[in-house]
Scaffold this active site. Structure first.
Site, PDB file in Angstrom:
ATOM      1  N   ARG A 141       4.896   0.362  -5.975  1.00 38.04           N
ATOM      2  CA  ARG A 141       4.941  -0.440  -4.757  1.00 38.04           C
ATOM      3  C   ARG A 141       4.064  -1.700  -4.892  1.00 38.04           C
ATOM      4  O   ARG A 141       4.229  -2.644  -4.138  1.00 38.04           O
ATOM      5  CB  ARG A 141       4.427   0.395  -3.566  1.00 38.04           C
ATOM      6  CG  ARG A 141       5.361   1.516  -3.181  1.00 38.04           C
ATOM      7  CD  ARG A 141       4.704   2.449  -2.177  1.00 38.04           C
ATOM      8  NE  ARG A 141       4.443   1.826  -0.899  1.00 38.04           N
ATOM      9  CZ  ARG A 141       5.220   1.905   0.176  1.00 38.04           C
ATOM     10  NH1 ARG A 141       6.339   2.595   0.107  1.00 38.04           N
ATOM     11  NH2 ARG A 141       4.891   1.313   1.296  1.00 38.04           N
TER      12      ARG A 141
ATOM     13  N   CYS B  85       0.817  -1.216   0.000  1.00 35.49           N
ATOM     14  CA  CYS B  85       0.000   0.000   0.000  1.00 35.49           C
ATOM     15  C   CYS B  85       0.852   1.268   0.000  1.00 35.49           C
ATOM     16  O   CYS B  85       1.923   1.315   0.600  1.00 35.49           O
ATOM     17  CB  CYS B  85      -0.903   0.039   1.224  1.00 35.49           C
ATOM     18  SG  CYS B  85      -1.833  -1.454   1.476  1.00 35.49           S
TER      19      CYS B  85
ATOM     20  N   TRP C 166      -2.981  -2.728  -1.481  1.00 30.51           N
ATOM     21  CA  TRP C 166      -2.587  -4.091  -1.875  1.00 30.51           C
ATOM     22  C   TRP C 166      -3.322  -4.995  -0.901  1.00 30.51           C
ATOM     23  O   TRP C 166      -3.011  -5.010   0.294  1.00 30.51           O
ATOM     24  CB  TRP C 166      -1.064  -4.221  -1.741  1.00 30.51           C
ATOM     25  CG  TRP C 166      -0.477  -5.467  -2.326  1.00 30.51           C
ATOM     26  CD1 TRP C 166      -0.075  -5.650  -3.619  1.00 30.51           C
ATOM     27  CD2 TRP C 166      -0.166  -6.691  -1.640  1.00 30.51           C
ATOM     28  NE1 TRP C 166       0.440  -6.912  -3.772  1.00 30.51           N
ATOM     29  CE2 TRP C 166       0.394  -7.571  -2.586  1.00 30.51           C
ATOM     30  CE3 TRP C 166      -0.332  -7.138  -0.328  1.00 30.51           C
ATOM     31  CZ2 TRP C 166       0.797  -8.861  -2.259  1.00 30.51           C
ATOM     32  CZ3 TRP C 166       0.072  -8.426  -0.005  1.00 30.51           C
ATOM     33  CH2 TRP C 166       0.637  -9.266  -0.958  1.00 30.51           C
TER      34      TRP C 166
ATOM     35  N   LYS D  76       6.624  -3.885  -4.544  1.00 33.09           N
ATOM     36  CA  LYS D  76       8.029  -3.472  -4.445  1.00 33.09           C
ATOM     37  C   LYS D  76       8.495  -3.462  -2.995  1.00 33.09           C
ATOM     38  O   LYS D  76       9.627  -3.780  -2.699  1.00 33.09           O
ATOM     39  CB  LYS D  76       8.173  -2.078  -5.070  1.00 33.09           C
ATOM     40  CG  LYS D  76       9.592  -1.532  -5.071  1.00 33.09           C
ATOM     41  CD  LYS D  76      10.441  -2.253  -6.072  1.00 33.09           C
ATOM     42  CE  LYS D  76      11.885  -1.767  -6.086  1.00 33.09           C
ATOM     43  NZ  LYS D  76      12.749  -2.747  -6.774  1.00 33.09           N
TER      44      LYS D  76
ATOM     45  N   ASN E 238      -1.834   1.840   6.164  1.00 30.81           N
ATOM     46  CA  ASN E 238      -0.893   0.802   5.703  1.00 30.81           C
ATOM     47  C   ASN E 238      -0.573  -0.075   6.893  1.00 30.81           C
ATOM     48  O   ASN E 238      -0.395   0.432   8.007  1.00 30.81           O
ATOM     49  CB  ASN E 238       0.442   1.419   5.251  1.00 30.81           C
ATOM     50  CG  ASN E 238       0.348   1.992   3.867  1.00 30.81           C
ATOM     51  OD1 ASN E 238      -0.722   2.023   3.277  1.00 30.81           O
ATOM     52  ND2 ASN E 238       1.477   2.458   3.364  1.00 30.81           N
ATOM     53  N   GLY E 239      -0.424  -1.377   6.662  1.00 31.93           N
ATOM     54  CA  GLY E 239      -0.064  -2.287   7.740  1.00 31.93           C
ATOM     55  C   GLY E 239      -1.181  -3.286   7.982  1.00 31.93           C
ATOM     56  O   GLY E 239      -2.106  -3.417   7.168  1.00 31.93           O
TER      57      GLY E 239
ATOM     58  N   GLU F  40      19.669 -15.649  -8.929  1.00 36.01           N
ATOM     59  CA  GLU F  40      19.081 -14.327  -9.102  1.00 36.01           C
ATOM     60  C   GLU F  40      18.491 -14.187 -10.512  1.00 36.01           C
ATOM     61  O   GLU F  40      17.380 -13.678 -10.687  1.00 36.01           O
ATOM     62  CB  GLU F  40      20.142 -13.258  -8.817  1.00 36.01           C
ATOM     63  CG  GLU F  40      19.765 -11.824  -9.151  1.00 36.01           C
ATOM     64  CD  GLU F  40      18.477 -11.348  -8.501  1.00 36.01           C
ATOM     65  OE1 GLU F  40      17.956 -12.012  -7.587  1.00 36.01           O
ATOM     66  OE2 GLU F  40      17.950 -10.310  -8.941  1.00 36.01           O
TER      67      GLU F  40
ATOM     68  N   HIS G 111      20.879 -35.656  -9.696  1.00 38.97           N
ATOM     69  CA  HIS G 111      20.245 -36.176  -8.478  1.00 38.97           C
ATOM     70  C   HIS G 111      18.746 -35.919  -8.474  1.00 38.97           C
ATOM     71  O   HIS G 111      18.125 -35.908  -7.430  1.00 38.97           O
ATOM     72  CB  HIS G 111      20.926 -35.575  -7.245  1.00 38.97           C
ATOM     73  CG  HIS G 111      22.383 -35.868  -7.220  1.00 38.97           C
ATOM     74  ND1 HIS G 111      22.870 -37.119  -6.900  1.00 38.97           N
ATOM     75  CD2 HIS G 111      23.456 -35.108  -7.554  1.00 38.97           C
ATOM     76  CE1 HIS G 111      24.193 -37.099  -7.008  1.00 38.97           C
ATOM     77  NE2 HIS G 111      24.566 -35.887  -7.403  1.00 38.97           N
TER      78      HIS G 111
ATOM     79  N   LYS H  15      14.620 -13.374 -11.496  1.00 41.79           N
ATOM     80  CA  LYS H  15      14.266 -12.256 -12.381  1.00 41.79           C
ATOM     81  C   LYS H  15      13.354 -12.730 -13.499  1.00 41.79           C
ATOM     82  O   LYS H  15      12.335 -12.128 -13.791  1.00 41.79           O
ATOM     83  CB  LYS H  15      15.569 -11.700 -12.957  1.00 41.79           C
ATOM     84  CG  LYS H  15      15.722 -10.238 -13.082  1.00 41.79           C
ATOM     85  CD  LYS H  15      16.034  -9.464 -11.852  1.00 41.79           C
ATOM     86  CE  LYS H  15      15.140  -9.662 -10.691  1.00 41.79           C
ATOM     87  NZ  LYS H  15      15.648  -9.165  -9.444  1.00 41.79           N
TER      88      LYS H  15
ATOM     89  N   GLU I 285       9.777 -13.771 -12.244  1.00 43.42           N
ATOM     90  CA  GLU I 285       8.868 -12.718 -11.771  1.00 43.42           C
ATOM     91  C   GLU I 285       8.366 -11.817 -12.894  1.00 43.42           C
ATOM     92  O   GLU I 285       7.240 -11.350 -12.838  1.00 43.42           O
ATOM     93  CB  GLU I 285       9.460 -11.911 -10.616  1.00 43.42           C
ATOM     94  CG  GLU I 285      10.646 -11.070 -10.938  1.00 43.42           C
ATOM     95  CD  GLU I 285      11.220 -10.350  -9.723  1.00 43.42           C
ATOM     96  OE1 GLU I 285      10.464  -9.941  -8.840  1.00 43.42           O
ATOM     97  OE2 GLU I 285      12.445 -10.198  -9.672  1.00 43.42           O
TER      98      GLU I 285
HETATM   99  C1  F6R Z   1      12.961  -9.293  -6.760  1.00 46.25           C
HETATM  100  C2  F6R Z   1      12.825  -8.333  -5.684  1.00 46.25           C
HETATM  101  C3  F6R Z   1      12.509  -8.855  -4.327  1.00 46.25           C
HETATM  102  C4  F6R Z   1      13.221  -8.002  -3.257  1.00 46.25           C
HETATM  103  C5  F6R Z   1      12.773  -8.437  -1.860  1.00 46.25           C
HETATM  104  C6  F6R Z   1      13.499  -7.671  -0.776  1.00 46.25           C
HETATM  105  O1  F6R Z   1      13.297  -8.657  -7.958  1.00 46.25           O
HETATM  106  O2  F6R Z   1      12.932  -7.162  -5.867  1.00 46.25           O
HETATM  107  O3  F6R Z   1      12.843 -10.195  -4.193  1.00 46.25           O
HETATM  108  O4  F6R Z   1      14.591  -8.162  -3.400  1.00 46.25           O
HETATM  109  O5  F6R Z   1      11.401  -8.223  -1.728  1.00 46.25           O
HETATM  110  O6  F6R Z   1      13.270  -6.302  -0.899  1.00 46.25           O
HETATM  111  P1  F6R Z   1      14.231  -5.260  -0.205  1.00 46.25           P
HETATM  112  O7  F6R Z   1      15.550  -5.347  -0.896  1.00 46.25           O
HETATM  113  O8  F6R Z   1      13.559  -3.940  -0.394  1.00 46.25           O
HETATM  114  O9  F6R Z   1      14.339  -5.672   1.225  1.00 46.25           O
END
Ligand code: F6R
Length: 606
Positions: free
Chosen positions: A27, A2, A76, A601, A100-101, A479, A502, A483, A486
């Protein structure tokens, strides 16, 4: 998750709120709404809907909203489905709020105070509005104090009271609120991105303080009514850094910004060719006093931690764990005064990482954090902070935050090796010189993006995909795989190549392309054998390989060569190439690259 905005001043609030909500879209959200105080009548008008901010904008256009004071929200969904009535703001009697929360005891609060009948939504937030209204007897602060004392959970509340024209109230626990006063008026938001357009000065509202925004001043008091002066911070982000700068998506822009972001992150931390954290106020002794290191983080930030772990293990030969922050405190971690706990986070607000850090602090550990957002909650909880200088990262998929986190870990590894007598001065200088080459090396990868775009087309129709590599390549692929999944919704899994036999090799067919990385000289022959194994089971192979190792390759792979660096550093060019792969797959499939479904985000709920 949110997003919140509040503004009171001299400008048309509707436009300010809607523009800010657009800036907060990154976000992650599923509904949006605003509440404004009508200029003439003082009445509060609410417009809200499930959907995008653009949908809300259309609704607002049909309403005459003459006002210079109001609040806005992107939701959200957590409690209650995605529909108009669950969207914020929530109004109950003389109170309108956004939240928020998560309020954990919302059901008890509603039934204990006889509020259940007054509720029209399924949200925990509306219960808070009802409770505030219940306690509101013309004294907003008293109502806030009485309400907040009964709440269990996390909250950032932003409130309009019917009889207080032009004033916005706010209070928070855990969930952040930043605020500012500028020539246009007073404003607050859930994060800086929404304020950057107006000012580069802001402050973080402390927990359990009541903030009042008036048109030309701000008052902040604690719960004993003592006035508390805000501690202003300066944002060093470029104001235009939050725009797309001509790129179709933030993700592409942010990938392209990496040479500069890394340059800015390491510059100032290299003095006479050696790593130096003096300007950050991080003393050397924290790297020598500890006998173990524990990194806590989530998602991409955790993947940066895995690279740090590989570096520290192989260079410093020291005990280092990487823990998923969400699992950390439930796993009885071995933490004591001799442990250096490093929290890694782009946003500095990820609740799991924040809670893990608080837990480690209670157990006596020294806490250092690697954070992108200045003044964020994790930064404030830490004993020491090393900021990455990535600037605002808007795309949900993290790119430049990751590579700048890696850059900090290279500096830290060199520092530890030097302090612990593992590297001579000459070796340290040499390691750092290689790090300084990174921006140029990454530029080379970025220049080859057309080539990566062409090979990306080979996996467009894949449903499942595997990524394989050994050692640091495996870390980079974990990683890369996150990427890809997602942003492209292709099911992708990264495996240490030796593990294939395995189990997972059972899934390899001509329909499961394999992305392989081979950048570690000592592991090359074994890696090439593993690649042949998947090839002979019909898989198409996309091979990312260090130029110097690409000599006698079989012709049957799609090969992307990566510029040469020392093996320890190859994770940087490899990761950037994999980011580009994910980006092109997603954009070629026509997806909204910056806002993958279901993702937020900033993850502020556990
Ligand atoms: C993936 C991504 C998430 C963040 C994770 C932690 O592309 O962005 O996996 O890395 O939510 O977020 P932060 O770094 O803000 O703690």
């Amino acid at each position: 998750m949110c997003g919140i905005i509040g503004y009171t001043g001299s400008e048309d609030v509707k436009e300010i709120l809607l523009d800010a909500l657009e800036l907060l879209e990154y976000r992650g959200y599923d509904s949006a709404g605003i509440a404004v105080k009508e200029e003439k009548t003082g009445e509060t008008k609410v417009c809200k809907c499930a959907g995008r901010v653009s949908d809300l904008r259309m609704i607002c256009e049909t309403e005459k909203l003459l006002s210079t004071c109001g609040i806005g929200h992107t939701r959200w969904a957590t409690h209650g489905g995605v529909n108009d009535s669950n969207a914020h703001p929530h109004r109950c009697g003389r109170v309108t709020l956004v939240h928020n929360g998560i309020i954990e005891n919302y059901r008890e609060l509603a039934s204990d105070s006889g509020l259940t009948d007054k509720l029209v939504s399924e949200t925990d937030s509306e219960v808070v509005a009802a409770l505030l209204n219940y306690y509101y007897k013309d004294d907003p602060k008293e109502a806030i104090k009485k309400t907040v004392k009964r709440l269990t959970g996390t909250f950032a509340l932003v409130i309009l009271f019917e009889d207080c024209p032009d004033v916005i109230y706010s209070v928070r626990n855990v969930s952040p609120i930043v605020a500012t006063l500028c020539k246009e008026g007073a404003m607050l938001a859930s994060d800086l991105t929404a304020l950057c357009r107006f000012t580069n000065e802001y402050f973080v509202v402390p927990e359990y303080h009541i903030l009042e925004l008036h048109k030309d001043h701000i008052v902040m008091t604690d719960f004993d009514d003592h006035v508390v002066e805000p501690e202003f911070l300066t944002v060093d982000w470029q104001l235009n850094a939050a725009g797309k700068n001509g790129y179709p998506f933030y993700m592409e822009k942010e990938i392209m910004e990496q040479p500069l972001a890394i340059e800015q992150t390491i510059r100032g931390r290299i003095v006479h060719g050696l790593p130096d954290f003096t300007a950050d106020g991080v003393p050397d002794h924290i790297f020598t006093d500890c006998d173990r290191i524990c990194i806590v983080a989530c998602g991409t930030a955790m993947h940066a931690g895995l690279v740090a772990q590989a570096l520290v293990k192989s260079i410093i030969h020291m005990h280092i764990d990487v823990e998923l922050a969400s699992e950390f405190m439930y796993s009885d971690p071995v933490i004591d005064e001799k442990t250096l706990v490093i929290a890694v986070s782009q946003s500095g607000e990820t609740i799991d990482t924040l809670e893990a850090l608080k837990y480690a602090k209670k157990r006596g550990a020294t806490c250092l954090s690697v954070i992108n957002v200045k003044g964020s909650s994790i930064a404030r909880e830490s004993d020491y902070v090393l900021y990455t200088c990535a600037g605002p990262e808007i795309a949900v998929a993290s790119t430049k935050a990751y590579t700048t986190q890696l850059s900090v870990f290279y500096l830290m590894t060199a520092k530890m090796a030097q302090l612990r007598g593992i590297f001579t001065e000459e070796e340290t200088l040499c390691f750092i010189r290689e790090l300084e080459r990174t921006p140029d090396t990454i530029k080379e990868v970025l220049e080859s993006r057309k080539e990566i775009h062409i090979v990306a087309k080979k996996v467009l129709s894949a449903k499942d995909l595997f990524m394989i590599g050994r050692g640091l390549d495996h870390s980079a692929l974990l990683e890369g795989s996150l990427k890809l999944k997602e942003v492209s919704y292709i099911h992708s899994e990264a495996y240490a190549s030796g593990e294939l036999k395995h189990g997972p090799i059972a899934l390899i067919t001509q329909d499961t392309p394999v992305v392989a990385a081979a950048t570690q000289e000592k592991l090359l022959s074994k890696e090439l054998s593993n690649i042949r194994e998947v090839k002979s089971r019909g898989a198409d192979v996309l091979l990312f390989i260090k130029k110097a190792l690409a000599g006698n390759l079989d012709q049957e792979y799609e090969v992307i060569t990566l510029p040469d660096m020392r093996d320890e550093f190859m994770v940087l060019p490899t990761s950037v190439a994999l980011q580009l792969l994910a980006y092109y797959v997603s954009s070629d499939k026509g997806f909204d690259v910056d806002k993958p479904r279901n993702l937020a985000k900033v993850v502020t709920v556990e």
